[in-house]
Design an enzyme around this catalytic site. Structure first.
Site, PDB file in Angstrom:
ATOM      1  N   PRO A 101       0.855  -1.202   0.000  1.00  0.00           N
ATOM      2  CA  PRO A 101       0.000   0.000   0.000  1.00  0.00           C
ATOM      3  C   PRO A 101       0.889   1.250   0.000  1.00  0.00           C
ATOM      4  O   PRO A 101       1.850   1.331   0.786  1.00  0.00           O
ATOM      5  CB  PRO A 101      -0.789  -0.116   1.303  1.00  0.00           C
ATOM      6  CG  PRO A 101      -0.629  -1.519   1.764  1.00  0.00           C
ATOM      7  CD  PRO A 101       0.640  -2.046   1.176  1.00  0.00           C
ATOM      8  N   GLY A 103       2.125   5.143   0.503  1.00  0.00           N
ATOM      9  CA  GLY A 103       1.883   6.230   1.443  1.00  0.00           C
ATOM     10  C   GLY A 103       1.336   5.705   2.764  1.00  0.00           C
ATOM     11  O   GLY A 103       0.716   6.422   3.530  1.00  0.00           O
ATOM     12  N   ASP A 152      14.800   2.911   5.801  1.00  0.00           N
ATOM     13  CA  ASP A 152      13.871   2.235   4.883  1.00  0.00           C
ATOM     14  C   ASP A 152      14.621   1.567   3.735  1.00  0.00           C
ATOM     15  O   ASP A 152      14.350   0.419   3.368  1.00  0.00           O
ATOM     16  CB  ASP A 152      12.872   3.256   4.300  1.00  0.00           C
ATOM     17  CG  ASP A 152      11.927   3.796   5.369  1.00  0.00           C
ATOM     18  OD1 ASP A 152      10.961   4.482   5.005  1.00  0.00           O
ATOM     19  OD2 ASP A 152      12.155   3.531   6.566  1.00  0.00           O
TER      20      ASP A 152
END
Ligand SMILES: Nc1ncnc2c1ncn2[C@@H]1O[C@H](COP(=O)(O)OP(=O)(O)OP(=O)(O)O)[C@@H](O)[C@H]1O
Ligand SMILES: C[C@@](O)(CCO)CC(=O)[O-]
Ligand SMILES: [Mg+2]
Length: 320
Positions: A101, A103, A152
């Site tokens: 998914p 954002g 990330d």
């Protein structure tokens, strides 16, 4: 000749936002991925297509601009920035498939960036290591967002469950937390760049208040590392809840995220907190006993995913 690479999304257990200020953090690659294919274009344009995101764009890699036939642009900026650094402007076709998914705090931008770079390096026969790939991907996120930590992009590159030290050294856990985790996500997207800038503005305005909060988040991550190594699930949950209280004080929570956090705890989660940048997006809940009960409660208003941590980081054509 076609080049292909894929990279996982991620979920942060401890340390979002504080990791931007070099505090330690803990995050894991999840079993949701972005895959990028690159091949020579059949015409003079460089085309980017994504059925999953329902967009098609013609890219001008020299001007780092795009014309969108349809769809939303955001994630394109990461791909364009990667191309601007390493592509020779010959016309190519880029196909993006993604089941992360967007954002939603699950590292879609990092996964797309890592997969794009790995496919591009393969297409141009540019040698790379996981270390150099993670650094190049971090530089892209930094350029696009203005501020970022390497967390990330490191997790998307290396995979597994990772403790990122103050010195930004990724240390992989050899043991996984053997418990269920549920991700709750809202339809309200977060925007990492915007949320990171909001926290910086608060930190600049109240350094004597915010700096200790950010440092405490680092202490929590270190306590959590010990708890994970001991598989002390109840302590991991308790530390998640303390971390959430500090994230709330940084202003990254929303009413929708709070609703999911407290519904999870009310229905048996040992811990629940925002995961990723906040301001929308996702929460993560530690549910050793009854994940389905937590999912059912959250699904009344929002969406859920039962995730598993994945040992797989970036995969290229030889390993996909
Ligand atoms: N449907 C969409 N199609 C294309 N781009 C999108 C779409 N929805 C959001 N975006 C953009 O994609 C990017 C998502 O990156 P962002 O870092 O904000 O989220 P994320 O990586 O999924 O979460 P996090 O970084 O918190 O883990 C943003 O620039 C956002 O504007
Ligand atoms: C909010 C943040 O800490 C995590 C976003 O997934 C930003 C970053 O580390 O780049
Ligand atoms: Mg992101």
């Amino acid at each position: 000749m076609e080049s292909v690479a894929s990279a996982p999304g991620k979920t942060i257990l401890f340390g979002e936002h504080s990791v931007v200020y070099s505090e330690p953090a803990i995050a894991g690659a999840v079993n949701k991925r972005a895959t990028v294919k690159i091949r020579r274009s059949r015409n003079q344009n460089t085309i980017l297509k994504s059925k999953d995101l329902n967009f098609e764009a013609i890219l001008d890699t020299r001007k780092e601009s795009y014309s969108l036939k349809h769809g939303k642009p955001g994630i394109i900026r990461y791909i364009l920035n990667a191309l601007s650094k390493f592509h020779d402007h010959t016309p190519i076709e880029i196909l993006l498939s993604i089941n992360i998914p967007i954002g939603s705090g699950l590292g879609s931008s990092a996964a797309v960036t890592v997969a794009t770079l790995a496919a591009l390096f393969d297409y141009h026969d540019i040698p790379f290591t996981k270390e150099s790939l993670a650094q190049d991907a971090y530089n892209v996120e930094l350029d696009v967002q203005g501020m970022a930590s390497p967390l990330d992009t490191i997790v998307s590159t290396y995979g597994g469950l990772i403790y990122l030290s103050r010195e930004k050294k990724p240390i992989s856990f050899t043991n996984h937390i053997n418990s269920n985790f549920v991700i709750g996500f809202t339809t309200k997207y977060g925007n990492t760049g915007k949320m990171v800038k909001n926290v910086k503005n608060l930190k600049d305005a109240y350094p004597n208040i915010i700096n200790p909060i950010i440092e405490d988040m680092g202490f929590i991550a270190n306590e959590a590392r010990i708890a994970i190594l001991k598989n002390d699930i109840s302590k991991v949950g308790e530390l998640m809840n303390i971390n959430q209280g500090l994230l709330d004080s940084l202003g990254v929570n929303t009413s929708e995220l709070s609703r999911m956090i407290y519904l999870a705890r009310k229905n048996g989660a040992l811990g629940s907190k925002i995961t990723g940048s906040g301001g929308g997006g996702s929460i993560i809940a530690l549910c050793p006993h009854n994940p389905d009960k937590v999912m059912k409660a959250i699904n009344r208003y929002d969406n859920t995913l039962k995730i598993k941590f994945s040992k797989d980081g970036v995969l290229t054509k030889d390993s996909i």
